[in-house]
Scaffold this active site. Structure first.
Site, PDB file in Angstrom:
ATOM      1  N   LEU A 205       0.872  -1.194   0.000  1.00 39.43           N
ATOM      2  CA  LEU A 205       0.000   0.000   0.000  1.00 39.43           C
ATOM      3  C   LEU A 205       0.895   1.226   0.000  1.00 39.43           C
ATOM      4  O   LEU A 205       1.683   1.389   0.938  1.00 39.43           O
ATOM      5  CB  LEU A 205      -0.785   0.043   1.317  1.00 39.43           C
ATOM      6  N   HIS A 206       0.808   2.060  -1.024  1.00 44.22           N
ATOM      7  CA  HIS A 206       1.640   3.268  -0.970  1.00 44.22           C
ATOM      8  C   HIS A 206       1.039   4.481  -1.663  1.00 44.22           C
ATOM      9  O   HIS A 206       1.617   5.558  -1.617  1.00 44.22           O
ATOM     10  CB  HIS A 206       3.024   2.991  -1.559  1.00 44.22           C
ATOM     11  N   ARG A 207      -0.123   4.321  -2.314  1.00 40.89           N
ATOM     12  CA  ARG A 207      -0.691   5.474  -3.039  1.00 40.89           C
ATOM     13  C   ARG A 207      -1.074   6.568  -2.056  1.00 40.89           C
ATOM     14  O   ARG A 207      -1.685   6.294  -1.005  1.00 40.89           O
ATOM     15  CB  ARG A 207      -1.943   5.088  -3.816  1.00 40.89           C
TER      16      ARG A 207
END
Ligand code: UD1
Ligand code: UDP
Length: 377
Positions: A205-207
């Site tokens: 998860l990095h957005r």
């Protein structure tokens, strides 16, 4: 032919590796790293794993707001282009490093008036979500470029709709080349936590839209934790979670606790990541690259977004879009588990020879540019 390649972020090292290897057989490449990613685990680890040459130039830009980071890259790239006067500039994907590389190439003129051409690898991707910074970066890069190297037929259609068909070539996806190269080398690189938690779900998860707001991030983590391990079986159903530094920063600053079955790992290198993807029960991610790699590995994927650029992965149920809702994630996971993994997967991303086609297309462009110079002299 002399090329300046501009990279800066983790996925760009993966994409550039096969092209760089092919390009250097017959041409001169100057590899410029903007410094957008700089931690060992986000940058140097990839050069080691991918057996890439060290960057020739590191602009050392580091982190910052979009304007500051992109502006600083542009400022530092111009003198590099003026010093080395490449025939062309090659940019990848949709990060701020892509935008800066494209703008620098589009605006520079060498003494005497000659200018480099610009080629964009992974052209034509669209999420149709204008709020994503990546959507703006890739659209601008596409409209500035002289050669648009598209990974899929969908990308070609997107370019045609924007009036760019005459500059576009369908070459396939370089991430297939990289994945095929890495898969046999990744065999010995399975993370200890993966060996200890067979049947794990791999999470990334990095957005910005998912991780910058602590409430949103906590919502994803508790929904995933509960969906993967309902009730008392929590400890047996692990979610392995290599944490991007952007996400780590929110976890730290908001002091968020992870559900017991969500096990954080430092970001892993490319070979370890490929090994983690191949051995996972399922992948849950908001990453573009990881969605595709799950498809290539034949592992079902849940995409933690409202849309995807890689629509081909949705066909046949290999990838599903889900929101931060435990019941919906659980249902999607059960569907994914019911998927017959043995059934054939089409190859919408090409045959693993995109790098060769890209270099051939660059040579054609260079010939055309040379002819134009002779004509105008
Ligand atoms: C960038 C790209 C995104 C891509 C992602 C791949 C843009 C606008 N976004 O997002 O499209 O999917 O890379 O991973 O270009 N940080 C570190 N160490 C590092 C790098 C970053 O600690 O080596 C931290 C910093 O706090 C930084 C934050 O991560 O502010 C975000 O980094 P940045 O490069 O701005 O964007 P990404 O979220 O990595
Ligand atoms: N990746 C990796 N280690 C990690 C997370 C991702 O090697 O801990 C690799 C992944 O296999 C893929 C690329 O990084 O090749 C994707 O990068 P990321 O998810 O950061 O960006 P995106 O593809 O969304 O732009």
């Amino acid at each position: 032919m002399k090329i300046v390649t501009v990279v800066g972020a983790r996925p760009q090292f993966v994409k550039a590796a096969p092209v760089s290897r092919e390009l250097r057989r017959a041409h001169a490449e100057l590899l410029v790293h903007t410094g957008q990613h700089y931690d060992d685990a986000m940058s140097a680890a990839f050069f080691r794993d991918l057996e890439m040459a060290e960057p020739d130039v590191n602009l050392g830009v580091g982190s910052g707001s979009h304007g500051r980071q992109t502006g600083e890259m542009l400022r530092r790239l111009e003198p590099v282009l003026l010093e080395h006067q490449p025939d062309g500039v090659l940019v990848y994907g949709d990060t701020n490093s892509t935008l800066a590389g494209a703008l620098a190439a589009a605006k520079v003129a060498y003494p005497g008036g000659r200018r480099p051409w610009l080629a964009h690898v992974e052209a034509g991707l669209r999420s149709f979500n204008p709020a994503m910074p990546e959507e703006r970066n890739r659209t601008v890069a596409d409209h500035l470029a002289d050669l648009l190297l598209a990974p899929t037929a969908t990308a070609m259609d997107n370019l045609a709709r924007e009036g760019l068909a005459d500059r576009a070539a369908l070459v396939g996806d370089v991430m297939v080349d990289a994945f095929a190269w890495a898969a046999p080398r990744a065999r010995e690189r399975l993370h200890r936590e993966a060996a200890e938690h067979p049947g794990y779900v791999l999470l990334t998860l990095h957005r910005a839209e998912n991780v910058d707001d602590p409430t949103r991030l906590a919502g994803w983590l508790s929904a995933l934790g509960a969906a993967v391990a309902p009730g008392a079986r929590a400890a047996e159903c692990a979610v392995l979670f290599p944490v991007h530094p952007r996400t780590a920063a929110t976890l730290r600053s908001a002091d968020l606790a992870l559900p017991a079955n969500v096990l954080p790992l430092d970001p892993v290198g490319y070979l370890e990541m490929v090994a983690l993807e191949r051995s996972a029960r399922a992948v849950a991610t908001d990453s573009g690259g990881v969605q595709k790699e799950a498809y290539l590995a034949g592992v079902p994927c849940l995409t933690l977004r409202g849309e995807t650029e890689w629509t081909e992965t949705l066909e046949g149920g290999w990838n599903r879009l889900v929101g931060p809702d435990a019941a919906a994630i659980r249902a999607a996971l059960e569907d994914a588990e019911a998927l017959d993994r043995a059934r054939p997967r089409p190859e919408p991303f090409g045959d693993g020879h995109a790098a060769r086609r890209i270099v051939a297309a660059l040579q054609d462009l260079q010939r055309l540019a040379g002819d134009r110079e002779v004509t105008s002299a």
